[in-house]
Design a protein around this motif. Structure first.
Motif, PDB file in Angstrom:
ATOM      1  N   VAL A  90       0.837  -1.201   0.000  1.00 59.82           N
ATOM      2  CA  VAL A  90       0.000   0.000   0.000  1.00 59.82           C
ATOM      3  C   VAL A  90       0.874   1.254   0.000  1.00 59.82           C
ATOM      4  N   GLN A  91       0.264   2.357  -0.386  1.00 60.43           N
ATOM      5  CA  GLN A  91       0.969   3.639  -0.383  1.00 60.43           C
ATOM      6  C   GLN A  91       1.359   4.053   1.033  1.00 60.43           C
ATOM      7  N   SER A  92       0.431   3.872   1.975  1.00 64.91           N
ATOM      8  CA  SER A  92       0.680   4.254   3.364  1.00 64.91           C
ATOM      9  C   SER A  92      -0.313   3.525   4.257  1.00 64.91           C
ATOM     10  N   PHE A  93       0.129   3.204   5.480  1.00 64.70           N
ATOM     11  CA  PHE A  93      -0.793   2.626   6.454  1.00 64.70           C
ATOM     12  C   PHE A  93      -0.360   3.052   7.851  1.00 64.70           C
ATOM     13  N   SER A  94      -1.278   3.017   8.783  1.00 65.67           N
ATOM     14  CA  SER A  94      -0.965   3.259  10.189  1.00 65.67           C
ATOM     15  C   SER A  94      -1.994   2.544  11.048  1.00 65.67           C
ATOM     16  N   VAL A  95      -1.614   2.292  12.298  1.00 66.19           N
ATOM     17  CA  VAL A  95      -2.470   1.571  13.240  1.00 66.19           C
ATOM     18  C   VAL A  95      -2.427   2.274  14.589  1.00 66.19           C
ATOM     19  N   THR A  96      -3.553   2.340  15.261  1.00 65.53           N
ATOM     20  CA  THR A  96      -3.649   3.014  16.569  1.00 65.53           C
ATOM     21  C   THR A  96      -4.443   2.170  17.547  1.00 65.53           C
ATOM     22  N   HIS A  97      -3.910   1.985  18.749  1.00 65.31           N
ATOM     23  CA  HIS A  97      -4.657   1.384  19.860  1.00 65.31           C
ATOM     24  C   HIS A  97      -5.168   2.502  20.764  1.00 65.31           C
ATOM     25  N   ILE A  98      -6.438   2.435  21.147  1.00 64.26           N
ATOM     26  CA  ILE A  98      -6.966   3.249  22.253  1.00 64.26           C
ATOM     27  C   ILE A  98      -7.240   2.264  23.392  1.00 64.26           C
ATOM     28  N   TYR A  99      -6.552   2.472  24.509  1.00 65.49           N
ATOM     29  CA  TYR A  99      -6.559   1.465  25.568  1.00 65.49           C
ATOM     30  C   TYR A  99      -7.771   1.610  26.489  1.00 65.49           C
ATOM     31  N   ASN A 100      -7.955   0.586  27.319  1.00 60.80           N
ATOM     32  CA  ASN A 100      -9.179   0.489  28.116  1.00 60.80           C
ATOM     33  C   ASN A 100      -9.357   1.658  29.075  1.00 60.80           C
ATOM     34  N   GLU A 101      -8.268   2.230  29.581  1.00 59.06           N
ATOM     35  CA  GLU A 101      -8.410   3.376  30.499  1.00 59.06           C
ATOM     36  C   GLU A 101      -9.094   4.550  29.797  1.00 59.06           C
ATOM     37  N   GLU A 102      -8.678   4.805  28.570  1.00 61.74           N
ATOM     38  CA  GLU A 102      -9.280   5.919  27.834  1.00 61.74           C
ATOM     39  C   GLU A 102     -10.696   5.581  27.377  1.00 61.74           C
ATOM     40  N   ILE A 103     -10.923   4.321  27.019  1.00 58.10           N
ATOM     41  CA  ILE A 103     -12.288   3.893  26.679  1.00 58.10           C
ATOM     42  C   ILE A 103     -13.234   4.186  27.836  1.00 58.10           C
ATOM     43  N   ASP A 104     -12.781   3.893  29.052  1.00 63.32           N
ATOM     44  CA  ASP A 104     -13.624   4.145  30.226  1.00 63.32           C
ATOM     45  C   ASP A 104     -13.859   5.644  30.448  1.00 63.32           C
ATOM     46  N   GLU A 105     -12.932   6.474  29.993  1.00 61.77           N
ATOM     47  CA  GLU A 105     -13.081   7.923  30.159  1.00 61.77           C
ATOM     48  C   GLU A 105     -14.019   8.555  29.134  1.00 61.77           C
ATOM     49  N   ILE A 106     -13.854   8.190  27.860  1.00 61.83           N
ATOM     50  CA  ILE A 106     -14.575   8.926  26.803  1.00 61.83           C
ATOM     51  C   ILE A 106     -15.625   8.074  26.096  1.00 61.83           C
ATOM     52  N   ASN A 107     -15.803   6.852  26.458  1.00 62.08           N
ATOM     53  CA  ASN A 107     -16.736   5.842  25.969  1.00 62.08           C
ATOM     54  C   ASN A 107     -16.226   5.176  24.695  1.00 62.08           C
ATOM     55  N   ILE A 108     -16.793   4.041  24.380  1.00 60.88           N
ATOM     56  CA  ILE A 108     -16.275   3.209  23.304  1.00 60.88           C
ATOM     57  C   ILE A 108     -16.520   3.821  21.933  1.00 60.88           C
ATOM     58  N   LEU A 109     -17.661   4.466  21.720  1.00 63.11           N
ATOM     59  CA  LEU A 109     -17.920   5.074  20.412  1.00 63.11           C
ATOM     60  C   LEU A 109     -16.912   6.168  20.122  1.00 63.11           C
ATOM     61  N   ASN A 110     -16.707   7.064  21.082  1.00 61.84           N
ATOM     62  CA  ASN A 110     -15.724   8.132  20.888  1.00 61.84           C
ATOM     63  C   ASN A 110     -14.309   7.575  20.751  1.00 61.84           C
ATOM     64  N   SER A 111     -14.007   6.513  21.480  1.00 61.98           N
ATOM     65  CA  SER A 111     -12.684   5.898  21.378  1.00 61.98           C
ATOM     66  C   SER A 111     -12.459   5.291  20.003  1.00 61.98           C
ATOM     67  N   SER A 112     -13.491   4.654  19.463  1.00 64.88           N
ATOM     68  CA  SER A 112     -13.377   4.074  18.121  1.00 64.88           C
ATOM     69  C   SER A 112     -13.102   5.154  17.084  1.00 64.88           C
ATOM     70  N   MET A 113     -13.831   6.264  17.171  1.00 66.40           N
ATOM     71  CA  MET A 113     -13.631   7.355  16.223  1.00 66.40           C
ATOM     72  C   MET A 113     -12.259   7.992  16.414  1.00 66.40           C
ATOM     73  N   LYS A 114     -11.839   8.155  17.665  1.00 65.84           N
ATOM     74  CA  LYS A 114     -10.541   8.768  17.923  1.00 65.84           C
ATOM     75  C   LYS A 114      -9.411   7.891  17.403  1.00 65.84           C
ATOM     76  N   ALA A 115      -9.553   6.583  17.537  1.00 62.38           N
ATOM     77  CA  ALA A 115      -8.524   5.677  17.013  1.00 62.38           C
ATOM     78  C   ALA A 115      -8.385   5.837  15.510  1.00 62.38           C
ATOM     79  N   MET A 116      -9.503   5.986  14.806  1.00 56.29           N
ATOM     80  CA  MET A 116      -9.446   6.193  13.356  1.00 56.29           C
ATOM     81  C   MET A 116      -8.858   7.561  13.024  1.00 56.29           C
ATOM     82  N   GLN A 117      -9.229   8.583  13.797  1.00 54.25           N
ATOM     83  CA  GLN A 117      -8.672   9.918  13.580  1.00 54.25           C
ATOM     84  C   GLN A 117      -7.155   9.920  13.760  1.00 54.25           C
TER      85      GLN A 117
END
Length: 227
Positions: free
Chosen positions: A73-100
């Motif tokens: 591929v031209q470019s790729f990247s991967v991001t983990h948002i860990y459980n502590e942050e999931i508990d802070e901002i909720n899973i939906l926001n964490s999923s979007m933030k990981a993609m961002q």
């Protein structure tokens, strides 16, 4: 074969996440920009005919495709948002933030972004938490400036999203296999943190760990009768 592009622009990124419904571990996202010129795979079969939504592929096939995707591929990247942050901002926001975050880490700034799901990538930006990345104003402006389109079941329609789904799934699985060695009684090597009967029975027997999402319902509610 899945579609290569939604926007018809050269540098279109697809992004997807894995692990949203798990009881333990991170939610993981990946972003992928496909090459502008598609190479042949095994001299005759196009690589991208092998790519599909990660949920439709066996674990063995996902791990075979992972290094091939990364190399071509031209470019790729991967991001983990860990459980502590999931508990802070909720899973939906964490999923979007990981993609961002994955979009921001690409070595080529995309001209367009396609997102698996029904929520725009830049719907909520700049969320602050005590345990995760804080976006700068410049990063927020970059994300705001890139047109994006959410596509329901996009991982079964577009190559870049499907490739991102494979990377997100395989990187997350590798993480869960590593932490399995620390807490083997939960069998994360097999269940990857999902709410299987075995996983929940282990929580009932051994309690929770530092990797569990405490904002989730880890055990089903128990019903009782008043006599």
């Amino acid at each position: 074969m899945l579609l290569k592009s939604y926007s018809k622009l050269n540098f279109e990124a697809g992004t997807d996440e894995a692990g949203r419904g798990c009881l333990a571990g991170p939610v993981t996202a990946a972003a992928v920009i496909l090459p502008t010129i598609v190479s042949n795979f095994d001299s005759s079969e196009n690589l991208f005919t092998l790519i599909n939504d990660s949920k439709q592929l066996s674990e063995k096939k996902r791990f075979i495709l992972k290094p091939i995707i990364e190399e071509l591929v031209q470019s790729f990247s991967v991001t983990h948002i860990y459980n502590e942050e999931i508990d802070e901002i909720n899973i939906l926001n964490s999923s979007m933030k990981a993609m961002q975050e994955s979009i921001l880490k690409l070595n080529t700034t995309p001209e367009y972004i396609i997102v698996d799901g029904n929520r725009a990538l830049n719907a909520k930006l700049g969320l602050k938490s005590n345990s995760g990345k804080i976006f700068t104003e410049d990063e927020i402006e970059i994300l705001k400036s890139i047109p994006n389109q959410s596509i329901i079941k996009g991982d079964s329609k577009y190559l870049s999203i499907a490739a991102a789904s494979i990377l997100a799934k395989t990187y997350r699985d590798e993480y869960m296999e590593r932490i399995h060695e620390e807490f083997p009684m939960y069998n994360w090597k097999q269940n990857k943190g999902y709410p299987t009967k075995e996983h929940r029975e282990a929580i009932r027997k051994y309690g929770t760990t530092k990797y569990h999402r405490m904002s989730f319902r880890l055990l089903p509610e128990q019903l009782s009768l008043e006599l």
